[in-house]
Design an enzyme around this catalytic site. Structure first.
Site, PDB file in Angstrom:
ATOM      1  N   GLY A  41      -7.738  -5.296  12.399  1.00 14.42           N
ATOM      2  CA  GLY A  41      -8.402  -6.467  12.968  1.00 14.42           C
ATOM      3  C   GLY A  41      -9.300  -5.998  14.112  1.00 14.42           C
ATOM      4  O   GLY A  41      -8.890  -5.177  14.933  1.00 14.42           O
ATOM      5  N   ARG A  52       0.802  -1.223   0.000  1.00 14.39           N
ATOM      6  CA  ARG A  52       0.000   0.000   0.000  1.00 14.39           C
ATOM      7  C   ARG A  52       0.840   1.280   0.000  1.00 14.39           C
ATOM      8  O   ARG A  52       0.341   2.359  -0.254  1.00 14.39           O
ATOM      9  CB  ARG A  52      -0.962  -0.031   1.210  1.00 14.39           C
ATOM     10  CG  ARG A  52      -2.078  -1.047   1.070  1.00 14.39           C
ATOM     11  CD  ARG A  52      -2.788  -1.335   2.378  1.00 14.39           C
ATOM     12  NE  ARG A  52      -2.075  -2.301   3.212  1.00 14.39           N
ATOM     13  CZ  ARG A  52      -2.497  -2.743   4.402  1.00 14.39           C
ATOM     14  NH1 ARG A  52      -3.626  -2.287   4.901  1.00 14.39           N
ATOM     15  NH2 ARG A  52      -1.792  -3.623   5.093  1.00 14.39           N
ATOM     16  N   ARG A  79      28.644  25.174   6.175  1.00  9.57           N
ATOM     17  CA  ARG A  79      28.795  23.793   5.705  1.00  9.57           C
ATOM     18  C   ARG A  79      29.649  22.995   6.699  1.00  9.57           C
ATOM     19  O   ARG A  79      30.237  23.554   7.620  1.00  9.57           O
ATOM     20  CB  ARG A  79      29.411  23.803   4.305  1.00  9.57           C
ATOM     21  CG  ARG A  79      28.421  24.333   3.265  1.00  9.57           C
ATOM     22  CD  ARG A  79      29.081  24.565   1.936  1.00  9.57           C
ATOM     23  NE  ARG A  79      29.777  23.393   1.438  1.00  9.57           N
ATOM     24  CZ  ARG A  79      30.689  23.413   0.473  1.00  9.57           C
ATOM     25  NH1 ARG A  79      31.010  24.569  -0.105  1.00  9.57           N
ATOM     26  NH2 ARG A  79      31.271  22.309   0.080  1.00  9.57           N
ATOM     27  N   GLY A  94       2.250 -14.253   5.883  1.00 11.72           N
ATOM     28  CA  GLY A  94       1.358 -13.742   6.925  1.00 11.72           C
ATOM     29  C   GLY A  94       2.088 -13.521   8.244  1.00 11.72           C
ATOM     30  O   GLY A  94       3.200 -14.009   8.454  1.00 11.72           O
ATOM     31  N   THR A  95       1.415 -12.785   9.131  1.00 12.96           N
ATOM     32  CA  THR A  95       2.066 -12.414  10.399  1.00 12.96           C
ATOM     33  C   THR A  95       2.327 -13.633  11.292  1.00 12.96           C
ATOM     34  O   THR A  95       3.330 -13.679  12.003  1.00 12.96           O
ATOM     35  CB  THR A  95       1.208 -11.386  11.166  1.00 12.96           C
ATOM     36  OG1 THR A  95      -0.154 -11.850  11.197  1.00 12.96           O
ATOM     37  CG2 THR A  95       1.239 -10.016  10.514  1.00 12.96           C
ATOM     38  N   ALA A  98      40.717  46.986  -1.022  1.00 15.29           N
ATOM     39  CA  ALA A  98      39.583  46.444  -1.765  1.00 15.29           C
ATOM     40  C   ALA A  98      39.993  46.065  -3.180  1.00 15.29           C
ATOM     41  O   ALA A  98      40.865  46.698  -3.779  1.00 15.29           O
ATOM     42  CB  ALA A  98      38.467  47.473  -1.796  1.00 15.29           C
ATOM     43  N   ARG A 124      46.085  46.077  -7.420  1.00 13.62           N
ATOM     44  CA  ARG A 124      45.102  46.358  -8.466  1.00 13.62           C
ATOM     45  C   ARG A 124      45.730  47.364  -9.419  1.00 13.62           C
ATOM     46  O   ARG A 124      46.677  48.073  -9.048  1.00 13.62           O
ATOM     47  CB  ARG A 124      43.789  46.870  -7.884  1.00 13.62           C
ATOM     48  CG  ARG A 124      43.879  48.093  -7.005  1.00 13.62           C
ATOM     49  CD  ARG A 124      42.487  48.630  -6.666  1.00 13.62           C
ATOM     50  NE  ARG A 124      42.140  48.521  -5.270  1.00 13.62           N
ATOM     51  CZ  ARG A 124      42.178  49.558  -4.397  1.00 13.62           C
ATOM     52  NH1 ARG A 124      42.571  50.752  -4.765  1.00 13.62           N
ATOM     53  NH2 ARG A 124      41.824  49.380  -3.157  1.00 13.62           N
ATOM     54  N   ASP A 175       5.628  -1.753  11.657  1.00 17.57           N
ATOM     55  CA  ASP A 175       4.918  -0.610  11.074  1.00 17.57           C
ATOM     56  C   ASP A 175       4.021   0.100  12.095  1.00 17.57           C
ATOM     57  O   ASP A 175       3.097   0.809  11.733  1.00 17.57           O
ATOM     58  CB  ASP A 175       4.117  -1.039   9.832  1.00 17.57           C
ATOM     59  CG  ASP A 175       2.951  -1.973  10.159  1.00 17.57           C
ATOM     60  OD1 ASP A 175       2.916  -2.519  11.281  1.00 17.57           O
ATOM     61  OD2 ASP A 175       2.082  -2.150   9.281  1.00 17.57           O
TER      62      ASP A 175
END
Ligand code: UD1
Ligand code: MG
Length: 455
Positions: free
Chosen positions: A137, A15, A330, A78-79, A420, A437, A102
């Site tokens: 059940g 299911r 991270r 089956g169970t 900078a 720079r 479950d």
């Protein structure tokens, strides 16, 4: 008298409509079976056995460390058949508690009640009254005594109206269970060996069967499809948040938080909406988690504030840190106390010492940053040469200007200043100013190009 626990986990879970075996479907970040195993371990049984089958090795492999006995049910008949597979190595002198893989929200407290209330030579089934018993059940009683359990497929219209259902938990004397299982048949609409048929056998043998009612249906909810899985998720989240609120943790909205693992909180922690915690997370006293945060396997120190929209994984912080909004820590991000990580900043495998600030639009990877450092907006540690990762070291009180590239391996000395826009490729001495720079060029009276007419 000893206790053996058998957990049934071999069913396919048709299911669920999934390739993943049902008991490996995740609830609050852990497989369904992990929740049942945690409950079983709290009961201090002599022996815990898991019957597995469908998806066999994957189920077994998901729990490499657990000290349980694994029994293969090669064919799922089956169970009752599942329990039979575990019986040869289950001591007949023990009481046997059967749990379903479950039914993950069961608590050890309820199981302890069941064990205490059941005399050693008698039997118990855990039951609950629910509004919609479809699929379960039904507990058939006569003069208030449990007589048998009738499965949905076998139940008459009258029996289907019974609202007391079998929760899938059963406690039996081991020797009797062995003998009942040895004569169990499969003459029913499913052609399955129903464990629940054992109840009528017990009654026929004069063994008293107690129907022990669970206090809430949530606890005994069986998970067979994705809808039930989602319902159980909400129920478990509510339970986890309740426990935290009892310990004094504040939530803006207890319904809008997700804990997929273990969340440990100090005093006066406040958590705003849509915070998701995964794995092991620890929040120190006075920590505030603002809205929309994902925090995984991390430890945040006292009075730390995580502003909105951060992604934090494998990180640690000292006290009084401020993170975000929109920051990403991270694995290996280690912040000391009073560190500020601002918006659009990514930190990976780097330590940042006390009082340092990385406030805007920056990537710091494989770095060791001293105390009192200011890293300007848009700074990048260029840690990857295309093949290998290299380290950046920044000394105490250094000031890195905006838009600086630090090409690793590189060392910036203590108290150094970097202008900078610099791309730094050679080590920088202590207390120096480094600017890298091109000289600014000025063309006076410059006329901008004009757009040409097109015919
Ligand atoms: C079962 C009970 C039902 C109860 C319900 C509670 C039986 C026959 N029915 O129904 O009375 O109300 O649980 O949730 O027991 N399993 C195996 N091997 C098998 C079949 C099943 O190990 O051959 C395992 C499944 O993996 C699952 C558990 O047993 O963990 C229960 O099986 P499932 O098919 O879900 O039974 P239900 O129809 O829910
Ligand atoms: Mg079920």
């Amino acid at each position: 008298m000893g206790l053996s626990i058998i957990i049934l986990a071999a069913g396919q879970g048709t299911r669920m409509r999934s390739d993943l075996p049902k008991v490996l479907q995740l609830l609050a970040g852990k497989p369904l079976l992990a929740h049942v195993l945690t409950c079983a371990k709290e009961l201090a049984a002599d022996d815990v056995c898991v019957v597995y089958g469908h998806g066999g090795e994957a189920v077994h492999a998901a729990f490499p460390e657990s000290d349980v006995r694994w029994v293969l049910q090669a064919e799922q008949l089956g169970t009752g058949h599942a329990v039979q597979q575990a019986m040869p190595d289950t001591p007949a002198r023990n009481r046997v508690l059967i749990l379903a893989g479950d039914v993950p929200l069961l608590t050890a407290a309820t199981m302890t009640c069941l064990l205490e209330q059941t005399p050693a030579d008698e039997m118990s089934v855990l039951t609950v009254d629910i509004d919609d018993p479809t699929g379960y059940g039904r507990i058939v009683r006569e003069n208030n005594r449990v007589k048998r359990v009738v499965e949905q497929q076998e139940a008459s219209a009258e029996q289907r109206a019974i609202r007391e259902i079998n929760a899938g938990v059963m406690l039996c004397p081991g020797d009797k269970l062995k003998s009942w299982l040895s004569v169990l048949g499969n003459d029913n609409s499913q052609g399955e060996y129903y464990l629940t048929d054992v109840i009528a056998m017990a009654v026929a043998d004069g063994v008293k069967v107690h129907g022990v009612k669970a206090s809430t249906w949530v606890e005994v909810m069986g998970i067979n499809d994705k809808k039930q899985l989602a319902e159980a998720e909400r129920a478990l989240q509510a339970r986890l948040v309740d426990e935290l609120m009892q310990d004094g943790v504040g939530f803006a909205d207890p319904a809008r938080v997700d804990i997929r693992g273990t969340l440990k909180c100090g005093k006066d922690v406040f958590i705003d909406v849509n915070a998701v915690f995964e794995g092991d997370v620890e929040l120190g006293d006075g920590t505030t988690i603002e809205s929309n945060n994902l925090i995984r396997d991390s430890k945040l120190g006292m009075n730390t504030v995580v502003h909105s929209n951060c992604h934090i994984e494998g990180a640690t912080t000292g006290s009084d840190c401020e993170i975000g909004p929109f920051a990403r820590l991270r694995p290996g991000a280690e912040l000391a106390s009073n560190v500020k990580i601002g918006n659009f900043v990514e930190i990976k495998k780097s330590s940042i010492a006390e009082g340092s600030k990385v406030n805007h639009l920056t990537y710091i990877g494989d770095a060791e940053i001293g105390t009192g450092v200011n890293v300007g907006a848009g700074t990048i540690t260029c840690n990857y040469d295309g093949a290998n990762k290299h380290k950046t070291t920044i000394g105490n009180d250094a000031s890195i200007g905006s838009n600086v590239n630090l090409v690793a391996p590189i060392v910036v000395g203590k108290g150094a200043t970097i202008g900078a826009g610099s791309t730094i490729t050679r080590n920088v001495p202590d207390d120096s100013l480094t600017i890298e720079r091109a000289k600014q060029k000025i063309v006076e009276g410059w006329t901008r190009p004009v757009k040409k007419e097109t015919k």
